[in-house]
Enzyme design. Structure first.
Site, short mmCIF file in Angstrom:
data_model
loop_
_atom_site.label_atom_id
_atom_site.label_comp_id
_atom_site.label_asym_id
_atom_site.label_seq_id
_atom_site.Cartn_x
_atom_site.Cartn_y
_atom_site.Cartn_z
N GLY A 195 0.85 -1.17 0.00
CA GLY A 195 0.00 0.00 0.00
C GLY A 195 0.89 1.23 0.00
O GLY A 195 1.84 1.30 -0.77
N SER A 201 6.12 -5.25 -0.82
CA SER A 201 6.00 -3.84 -1.19
C SER A 201 6.24 -2.94 0.03
O SER A 201 7.34 -2.90 0.56
CB SER A 201 4.64 -3.60 -1.84
OG SER A 201 4.55 -2.34 -2.43
N ALA A 202 5.22 -2.21 0.50
CA ALA A 202 5.39 -1.35 1.67
C ALA A 202 5.83 -2.16 2.89
O ALA A 202 6.64 -1.70 3.70
CB ALA A 202 4.09 -0.62 1.98
#
Length: 235
Positions: free
Chosen positions: A90, A122-123
């Protein structure tokens, strides 16, 4: 002993959610029957409940049940009690803000350093480095600090993209942005291309997947790191 999978992305083009990683995750979480999911990175478009349900559907295929940290009155205790942990993707600015606000940042650090197996994508991978300063995300909210978990002794740039040959794009490349970071910061940065991940066992850090990664060090030319390389020496 630390035990982590730090993935560039959750989904490859044409594949399902975490599909490409499932054989690895089955081994990584072999001793676990349940997992605590941290959905804090999502700024909108999907609720924490819906995001957790998506994760639960995937992990059900390898026999692991999932609950979201937002379901607990005491998220710090939930992290401490978890068999396994997963922080999804995100916006990294939002994720780091929420981790500090809830106290989960310190709880994650203690749990993973004590041996609770962790997955980030990802994040959720950005926060495994020394700071979040090499994220690709827009600063939609101001976190209390850019300092993150420091599970690896360098910074990460998930979703790393190479310049496209013949492109007429005149803006800064990902490589340019990372070189700008190194004007003011000394720690190395590893650009993880899609489909690549780091496997961390204690102090051993191994690049997995089929692609090379792009390594940036202050004052040096970028270099390619082959899949299978050990990166625990990198500081």
């Amino acid at each position: 002993m630390k035990k982590l999978i730090i993935a560039s992305t959750s989904t490859l083009h044409g594949g399902g959610y975490l599909e490409y990683l499932l054989p690895t995750l089955q081994k990584h979480f072999a001793a676990c029957k349940s997992l605590l999911f941290i959905p804090y990175a999502r700024p909108g478009g999907i609720t924490h409940e819906a995001y957790t349900a998506k994760v639960a559907e995937t992990f059900k295929t390898i026999g692991i049940t999932v609950r979201g940290v937002h379901e607990f009155d005491d998220p710090v205790a939930a992290v401490a009690d978890a068999e396994a942990l997963f922080t999804g993707g995100g916006n990294t600015f939002l994720l780091v803000t929420q981790l500090y606000k809830t106290g989960v940042m310190d709880a994650l650090k203690k749990a993973v350093n004590s041996g609770t197996p962790y997955l980030g994508s990802s994040a959720g991978s950005n926060i495994c480095g020394m700071t979040m300063q090499t994220t690709n995300d827009m600063p939609i909210i101001y976190p209390p600090s850019f300092d993150t978990l420091g599970f690896v002794p360098f910074n990460l740039n998930p979703h790393y993209l190479d310049p496209q040959p013949g492109s007429t794009h005149m803006g800064e490349t990902r490589e340019t942005r990372i070189k700008e970071f190194h004007v003011f910061n000394a720690q190395p940065v590893l650009g993880l291309r899609e489909g690549s991940w780091l496997e961390v066992n204690g102090d051993e850090i191994i690049l997995r997947g089929e692609l090379t990664a792009r390594l940036f060090r202050q004052g040096q030319e970028p270099e390619e790191v082959e899949a299978g390389s050990e990166l625990g020496w990198l500081k």
